[in-house]
Motif scaffolding. Structure first.
Motif, PDB file in Angstrom:
ATOM      1  N   ASP A 172      27.395  35.759  31.360  1.00  0.00           N
ATOM      2  CA  ASP A 172      26.868  36.857  30.535  1.00  0.00           C
ATOM      3  C   ASP A 172      27.055  38.210  31.220  1.00  0.00           C
ATOM      4  O   ASP A 172      26.182  39.085  31.194  1.00  0.00           O
ATOM      5  CB  ASP A 172      25.381  36.641  30.210  1.00  0.00           C
ATOM      6  N   ASN A 173      28.209  38.374  31.839  1.00  0.00           N
ATOM      7  CA  ASN A 173      28.589  39.626  32.517  1.00  0.00           C
ATOM      8  C   ASN A 173      27.760  39.917  33.765  1.00  0.00           C
ATOM      9  O   ASN A 173      27.811  41.036  34.285  1.00  0.00           O
ATOM     10  CB  ASN A 173      28.503  40.819  31.558  1.00  0.00           C
ATOM     11  N   LYS A 174      27.039  38.926  34.259  1.00  0.00           N
ATOM     12  CA  LYS A 174      26.211  39.143  35.449  1.00  0.00           C
ATOM     13  C   LYS A 174      26.925  38.764  36.748  1.00  0.00           C
ATOM     14  O   LYS A 174      26.459  39.125  37.826  1.00  0.00           O
ATOM     15  CB  LYS A 174      24.903  38.345  35.348  1.00  0.00           C
ATOM     16  N   THR A 175      28.002  38.024  36.639  1.00  0.00           N
ATOM     17  CA  THR A 175      28.707  37.571  37.836  1.00  0.00           C
ATOM     18  C   THR A 175      30.159  38.012  37.799  1.00  0.00           C
ATOM     19  O   THR A 175      30.864  37.805  36.807  1.00  0.00           O
ATOM     20  CB  THR A 175      28.638  36.039  37.972  1.00  0.00           C
ATOM     21  N   MET A 176      30.598  38.611  38.897  1.00  0.00           N
ATOM     22  CA  MET A 176      31.987  39.024  39.054  1.00  0.00           C
ATOM     23  C   MET A 176      32.596  38.159  40.162  1.00  0.00           C
ATOM     24  O   MET A 176      32.090  38.125  41.289  1.00  0.00           O
ATOM     25  CB  MET A 176      32.030  40.501  39.451  1.00  0.00           C
ATOM     26  N   GLU A 177      33.669  37.436  39.827  1.00  0.00           N
ATOM     27  CA  GLU A 177      34.320  36.568  40.804  1.00  0.00           C
ATOM     28  C   GLU A 177      35.711  37.102  41.125  1.00  0.00           C
ATOM     29  O   GLU A 177      36.518  37.339  40.224  1.00  0.00           O
ATOM     30  CB  GLU A 177      34.430  35.143  40.281  1.00  0.00           C
ATOM     31  N   LYS A 225      37.911  32.955  47.559  1.00  0.00           N
ATOM     32  CA  LYS A 225      37.112  33.369  46.400  1.00  0.00           C
ATOM     33  C   LYS A 225      35.769  33.931  46.868  1.00  0.00           C
ATOM     34  O   LYS A 225      35.170  33.432  47.817  1.00  0.00           O
ATOM     35  CB  LYS A 225      36.856  32.182  45.459  1.00  0.00           C
ATOM     36  N   ILE A 226      35.317  34.966  46.163  1.00  0.00           N
ATOM     37  CA  ILE A 226      34.001  35.534  46.438  1.00  0.00           C
ATOM     38  C   ILE A 226      33.397  35.986  45.113  1.00  0.00           C
ATOM     39  O   ILE A 226      34.091  36.570  44.279  1.00  0.00           O
ATOM     40  CB  ILE A 226      34.082  36.708  47.445  1.00  0.00           C
ATOM     41  N   SER A 253      29.459  48.981  35.200  1.00  0.00           N
ATOM     42  CA  SER A 253      30.168  49.628  36.298  1.00  0.00           C
ATOM     43  C   SER A 253      30.796  48.645  37.278  1.00  0.00           C
ATOM     44  O   SER A 253      31.542  49.066  38.163  1.00  0.00           O
ATOM     45  CB  SER A 253      29.234  50.595  37.044  1.00  0.00           C
ATOM     46  N   VAL A 254      30.523  47.333  37.111  1.00  0.00           N
ATOM     47  CA  VAL A 254      31.242  46.390  37.970  1.00  0.00           C
ATOM     48  C   VAL A 254      32.732  46.421  37.662  1.00  0.00           C
ATOM     49  O   VAL A 254      33.557  46.032  38.495  1.00  0.00           O
ATOM     50  CB  VAL A 254      30.699  44.944  37.841  1.00  0.00           C
ATOM     51  N   LEU A 255      33.104  46.904  36.469  1.00  0.00           N
ATOM     52  CA  LEU A 255      34.514  46.967  36.080  1.00  0.00           C
ATOM     53  C   LEU A 255      35.207  48.222  36.588  1.00  0.00           C
ATOM     54  O   LEU A 255      36.424  48.374  36.435  1.00  0.00           O
ATOM     55  CB  LEU A 255      34.633  46.887  34.555  1.00  0.00           C
ATOM     56  N   THR A 256      34.443  49.127  37.157  1.00  0.00           N
ATOM     57  CA  THR A 256      35.020  50.358  37.702  1.00  0.00           C
ATOM     58  C   THR A 256      34.478  50.696  39.087  1.00  0.00           C
ATOM     59  O   THR A 256      35.112  51.434  39.838  1.00  0.00           O
ATOM     60  CB  THR A 256      34.721  51.559  36.772  1.00  0.00           C
ATOM     61  N   GLY A 257      33.300  50.153  39.436  1.00  0.00           N
ATOM     62  CA  GLY A 257      32.641  50.604  40.641  1.00  0.00           C
ATOM     63  C   GLY A 257      32.269  49.537  41.647  1.00  0.00           C
ATOM     64  O   GLY A 257      31.587  49.844  42.616  1.00  0.00           O
TER      65      GLY A 257
END
Length: 581
Positions: free
Chosen positions: A113-118, A185-186, A196-200
């Motif tokens: 749900d957009n809370k995790t960035m891998e 992987k992280i 902002s995870v998609l830009t920052g």
């Protein structure tokens, strides 16, 4: 200033030579005819194959040495960033709109749900000592930045949104629970979804194996940061002449393939000789400032590239101090806290005349603290503070700043002598006349403004005064390279070290939080939030945005593969053994 995310940097305002004739102080100036950056190419036109053994000479145009903090987690100023970007980089690349894409040293997936960035680091991404760049290296960057002993400025609102980061930062945990590593992987899990995870998202790893023997509190002063830095970019640092020059050599194992040039030499060059150096062929690439533009245009051996810059210049008001123990700004300096005083000072200055006379249309009056280079979020409805000295006088009268002794200068509301101490930087030839123009325009409305210590401050000394909240400074003139993430929290949040004004405002906190909330994945919602935020800053005026900027770079005609917006050093090469003269 940079296409990579979150690269906030304090800038010199790059003041340049111009005439010093003052405008009619009672007559608003016309809008300035801007230089059209679109009329300049963004990329070099030379399409020949670069020489295998070619060498690029790059001029870092500056009146001050680079400080030598050569690591993304610690640097603060633009000169150091220019040195850094040749030998190090982030793991994720961005597209034309500054949004992460899949073209970098790592790919990514947003899930939960957009809370995790891998992130998945590509095979073959290596540090300059041959060791692989791993998920642990990126995790280590977060463990350093989040640590209480960290001495830099990168710990911010978005860092604190990672699950477990606040507990780690407070010393209650040894690890950050929201960061998981498995080989290359992280993943980062946030307390709530954040666009902002998609830009920052911070994607600049630290070489854990190389740095692990240095205590976190000592990293910024260590030789491994200042004298022998290691990155994973296209060039390796071969030799550093502190503050003056850097020699780089090609990193043949660079993950994107062998860089186009065999080496790069960076040297600090004063603006006054930059164009002459280009003419002589001493430099292949160098920034062109306004005072040198006419001379540069006349040269036949270069081409000039142009682009809107992610930056603005501004005048800031010192309203308090930074409480390092509590990690928040405290607004406890009353001298400049009268909002009408700040608004009056904004109305008293004429940014159009500055753009026209000092910058020849290469800059233009700023209306907001989100630059026009961010068309999605720049508030186009705002007009900013127009030059209106009569309005300024009226506001000062209302606020009871009046001239009681008849000397033409206003006393404070208590009838005491009122002098405002103004810090401004050295730069090129117009630094002094520009500061004096502002001082004169404030004097024209009855305000006594004086330069701190009676002179301009050198870049590094200037920012030291701001960072330490020197009591000498009431107002200051500076500039921000905003970085490519539209979230302004890194400069404006009450806990941000970069909040040099130390402005604290509940509505500001609320809007900044909403701008990186799950709702803000809806672009219309986020745009509305940032419109409201820009209007709040305009009304409260903790800073006066003064100028938006174009950037112009000159390239010798032997240069190929240069793109001003993305500045991919691995693609830049030369097609002739000797510079075109």
């Amino acid at each position: 200033m940079a296409v990579s995310a979150l690269l906030l940097a304090a800038c010199n305002d790059d003041t340049e030579k111009a005439g010093t004739k003052s405008p009619d102080k009672n007559k608003p100036t016309k809008e300035v005819k801007q230089e059209d950056a679109a009329a300049f190419p963004r990329t070099t036109s030379n399409t020949k194959e670069p020489l295998e053994d070619g060498h690029v000479n790059y001029g870092l145009v500056s009146d001050t040495p680079f400080e030598g903090i050569l690591n993304y987690s610690f640097y603060e100023g633009d000169p150091d960033w220019q040195v850094l970007r040749i030998f190090d980089e982030g793991l994720l690349a961005t597209d034309e709109d500054y949004v992460f894409n899949q073209e970098g040293a790592a790919t990514y997936e947003l899930k939960n749900d957009n809370k995790t960035m891998e992130l998945t680091i590509r095979d073959g991404v290596k540090w300059h000592d041959g060791k692989p760049v791993t998920g642990e290296d990126l995790e280590y960057a977060y463990l350093v930045i989040g640590n209480k002993d960290y001495t830099g400025v990168r710990y911010d609102t978005q860092m604190a949104m990672i699950e477990g980061m606040e507990e780690y930062h407070a010393g209650k945990a040894d690890k950050i629970s929201g960061i998981k590593v498995e080989g290359n992987k992280i993943s980062f899990t946030f307390k709530e979804a954040n666009p902002s995870v998609l830009t920052g998202l911070w994607t600049y790893p630290l070489h854990k194996e190389y740095l692990k023997d240095v205590k976190i509190k000592d990293l910024v002063e260590s030789d491994k940061i200042r004298k022998e830095p290691i990155g994973f970019g296209p060039y390796k640092v071969k030799k550093i002449v502190q503050g003056e020059a850097v020699e780089y050599e090609r990193f043949d194992d660079y993950w994107k393939g062998k860089p186009k040039a065999a080496g790069v030499t960076l040297k600090v060059v004063n603006n006054s000789i930059a164009v002459k150096s280009l003419q002589n062929g001493d430099l292949d690439l160098a920034t062109v400032n306004a005072d040198q533009m006419d001379s540069a245009k006349a040269l036949g051996n270069i081409e000039i590239l142009g682009n809107l810059e992610l930056a603005y210049t501004y005048i800031g008001f010192k309203l308090g101090r930074y409480d390092a123990e509590k990690e928040v700004s405290v607004m406890d300096r009353p001298k400049m806290q009268n909002k009408q005083l700040r608004q009056a000072m904004a109305y008293a200055i004429d940014n159009n005349i500055v753009a026209e006379k000092f910058y020849k249309g290469l800059r233009f009056a700023a209306t907001s603290v989100i630059p026009t280079a961010f068309p999605k979020y720049h508030n186009t409805e705002m007009e900013g503070y127009k030059f209106d000295p009569e309005k300024a006088k009226s506001l000062l009268d209302e606020a009871k700043y009046v001239d009681k002794d008849g000397d033409g200068l206003r006393e404070d509301p208590n009838g005491e002598k009122f002098t405002i101490n103004f810090a401004s930087m050295t730069g090129t030839d117009i630094a002094e006349p520009l500061s004096q123009l502002y001082i004169q325009q404030w004097k024209d409305v009855g305000l006594d403004v004086q330069l701190v210590d009676g002179k301009l401050a050198e870049f590094n000394s200037f920012y030291e005064m701001l960072q330490t909240d020197s009591e000498k400074v009431d107002i200051y003139q500076a500039a921000w390279g905003t970085g490519s993430d539209p979230d302004p929290s890194g400069i404006w949040a009450k806990g941000a070290s970069y909040n040099y004004t130390r402005w604290v405002n509940d509505k500001n906190d609320e809007l900044l939080k909403q701008g990186i909330s799950a709702k803000a994945f809806d672009e219309d919602y986020r745009k509305d939030i940032y419109n409201q935020w820009q209007e709040l800053v305009h009304e409260e005026v903790p800073v006066i945005p003064t100028l938006f900027r174009y950037e112009f770079e000159a390239a010798n005609k032997r240069v190929t593969g240069f793109d001003l917006k993305f500045f991919d050093w691995s693609e830049i090469g030369v097609t002739e053994a000797e510079p075109v003269k």
